[in-house]
Design a protein around this motif. Structure first.
Motif, short mmCIF file in Angstrom:
data_model
loop_
_atom_site.label_atom_id
_atom_site.label_comp_id
_atom_site.label_asym_id
_atom_site.label_seq_id
_atom_site.Cartn_x
_atom_site.Cartn_y
_atom_site.Cartn_z
N TRP A 128 0.83 -1.21 0.00
CA TRP A 128 0.00 0.00 0.00
C TRP A 128 0.86 1.26 0.00
O TRP A 128 0.57 2.22 -0.72
N TYR A 129 1.93 1.25 0.77
CA TYR A 129 2.78 2.44 0.92
C TYR A 129 3.38 2.85 -0.42
O TYR A 129 3.33 4.03 -0.80
N TYR A 130 3.93 1.89 -1.14
CA TYR A 130 4.59 2.23 -2.40
C TYR A 130 3.60 2.38 -3.56
O TYR A 130 3.78 3.24 -4.43
N SER A 131 2.56 1.58 -3.58
CA SER A 131 1.61 1.62 -4.70
C SER A 131 0.64 2.79 -4.60
O SER A 131 0.39 3.49 -5.58
N VAL A 132 0.09 3.01 -3.39
CA VAL A 132 -0.96 4.00 -3.21
C VAL A 132 -0.45 5.29 -2.59
O VAL A 132 -0.60 6.38 -3.15
N TYR A 133 0.20 5.18 -1.43
CA TYR A 133 0.63 6.38 -0.71
C TYR A 133 1.66 7.18 -1.51
O TYR A 133 1.54 8.40 -1.65
N LEU A 134 2.68 6.49 -2.06
CA LEU A 134 3.68 7.18 -2.87
C LEU A 134 3.30 7.24 -4.34
O LEU A 134 3.94 7.95 -5.12
N GLY A 135 2.26 6.49 -4.73
CA GLY A 135 1.79 6.52 -6.11
C GLY A 135 2.77 5.97 -7.13
O GLY A 135 2.82 6.42 -8.28
N LEU A 136 3.56 4.97 -6.71
CA LEU A 136 4.61 4.43 -7.59
C LEU A 136 4.16 3.21 -8.39
O LEU A 136 4.95 2.64 -9.13
N GLY A 137 2.91 2.79 -8.22
CA GLY A 137 2.45 1.61 -8.96
C GLY A 137 3.22 0.37 -8.53
O GLY A 137 3.27 0.03 -7.35
N ARG A 138 3.88 -0.28 -9.50
CA ARG A 138 4.65 -1.50 -9.21
C ARG A 138 6.13 -1.21 -9.02
O ARG A 138 6.93 -2.15 -8.93
N SER A 139 6.52 0.05 -8.96
CA SER A 139 7.94 0.40 -8.81
C SER A 139 8.35 0.33 -7.35
O SER A 139 8.57 1.34 -6.68
N TRP A 140 8.42 -0.88 -6.85
CA TRP A 140 8.80 -1.10 -5.45
C TRP A 140 10.31 -1.31 -5.35
O TRP A 140 10.94 -1.79 -6.30
N PRO A 141 10.92 -0.98 -4.21
CA PRO A 141 12.35 -1.26 -4.03
C PRO A 141 12.68 -2.75 -4.16
O PRO A 141 13.73 -3.12 -4.66
#
Length: 395
Positions: free
Chosen positions: A123-136
């Protein structure tokens, strides 16, 4: 108090698997330190008494064989050091692990904690930061971890006899479903759906009760509700899949799905070079040769695939028939004595193995450190423990 502190350090790898390894990109490397701490704590509290008991677990001998062949392959023609490190660390942890410390109450804590942490991460990377699938962390193996926690949460919903634990693990399952949709990994969507079907059919056959139909209906309703909440992500992935399908029909195989099809075709050619022991790291040189021979496309050559998006073909190419046989054994042998295990163990084995087996059709979950630890800890360490009394595993 002293015993509780020692138990904490002994079970530290399980705790890390549900926390730090789900947050840090190189958390699987840190796991080695956790395993060392666990072994020291075990030797301090129990000496070497747990080793003899654990060696009675035939699945542990399979892990020993796999570790030995992995060392041979790494020395002979090179392989991923991350994979080797995860296998050896898992083997040492499982060898020393005092099985009496694995109780259902502790499993509930580990599984719920892992479900919540991984869901918040997605949720943090996809929604909160709005990065979609660009996770670390690579979202594909990470989604496999989420799916594993989801299916184990469901197993606890079914097998636990306390209503508050059922409610807690049900919420953990729903959190994971939400996170899986955010991950937009189609192969894992298929894997979790297949695992749910298998778990449902198994429950109907083995423990037939009318209430299971109510459970099934409730689960479908809840999953559909989660789906409505994240409808845009689902529609986006469906639209992308339709575009890729049309592109493939028109002869364009340079899409995500098209590249996978090309990888599978290339893998079927590469296995001919060394069908017994595999090619190891030299498979990329063979890719260069295939391109010069105009047997693969430029987009596949430019991609320089580190793996072939299919665990079975990838293992055949890199480790040969021996490696492929050991892979199949790792997936199937834990199920051979399913009926002799407790209800919790049965659901953990059946559900998690289903997730990994289906996910292996489109990815290589057993090539990554994080997912290797997940599989070995919960399938070999929990699911294949020597037969325990029901009141021990259920605390």
């Amino acid at each position: 108090m002293k015993d509780k502190i020692c138990s904490f350090f002994i079970l530290l790898p399980f705790i890390w698997l549900s926390t730090g390894m789900l947050i840090l990109k190189n958390g699987d490397k840190t796991m080695v330190a956790m395993v060392v701490i666990s072994i020291v704590a075990t030797l301090y509290s129990y000496g070497t008494s747990s080793i003899k008991q654990n060696l009675s677990n035939k699945m542990l001998w399979l892990v020993i064989v796999i570790a030995g062949y992995t060392i041979f392959s790494y020395t002979y023609h090179g392989l991923s050091s991350r994979e080797l490190r995860a296998i050896l660390a898992s083997l040492l942890f499982l060898l020393f692990l005092p099985s009496q410390l694995i109780t259902q109450n502790r499993l509930v804590i580990f599984v719920v904690l892992g479900s919540v942490v991984s869901s918040i991460y997605a949720w943090y990377y996809s929604v909160y930061l709005g990065l979609g699938r660009s996770w670390p962390i690579n979202p594909i193996p990470y989604s496999t971890l989420i799916a594993s926690f989801a299916i184990m949460s469901l197993g606890l919903v079914i097998s636990h006899d306390k209503k508050r634990v059922k409610a807690l693990t049900l919420f953990a399952f729903l959190f994971c479903c939400y996170a899986l949709i955010l991950g937009e990994t189609r192969g894992i969507w298929l894997a979790i759906l297949m695992a749910l079907v298998i778990i449902t059919c198994y429950s109907m056959i083995k423990f037939y009760r009318p209430k299971y139909w109510l459970y099934l209906g409730a689960f479908i309703l809840l999953i559909c509700t989660v789906g409505v909440i994240v409808k845009p992500q689902i529609e986006q992935r469906v639209t992308q899949t339709e575009r890729e399908y049309k592109a493939i029909q028109s002869g364009n195989l340079c899409t995500s799905i098209g590249l996978r099809l090309q990888m599978w075709q290339a893998a079927s050619i590469l296995v001919e070079d060394n069908p017994i022991l595999g090619l190891g790291d030299s498979h990329l040189k063979k890719i260069d040769e295939l391109y010069k021979q105009k047997r693969i496309s430029k987009c596949l050559y430019d991609n320089q695939p580190p793996h072939y998006h299919n665990q079975y073909l990838d293992r055949f190419v890199k480790n040969g028939a021996i490696g492929a046989i050991l892979l199949i054994a790792l997936l199937l042998l834990p199920l051979s004595k399913l009926k002799q295990k407790t209800i919790t163990q049965q659901y953990f084995l059946l559900g998690t193995i289903s997730v990994f087996a289906v996910a292996s059709l489109t990815d290589v979950p057993l090539n990554h450190g994080q997912t290797l630890f997940m599989y070995f800890f919960y399938i070999i360490g929990v699911g294949c423990l020597p037969l325990l009394k029901e009141n021990v595993i259920h605390d």
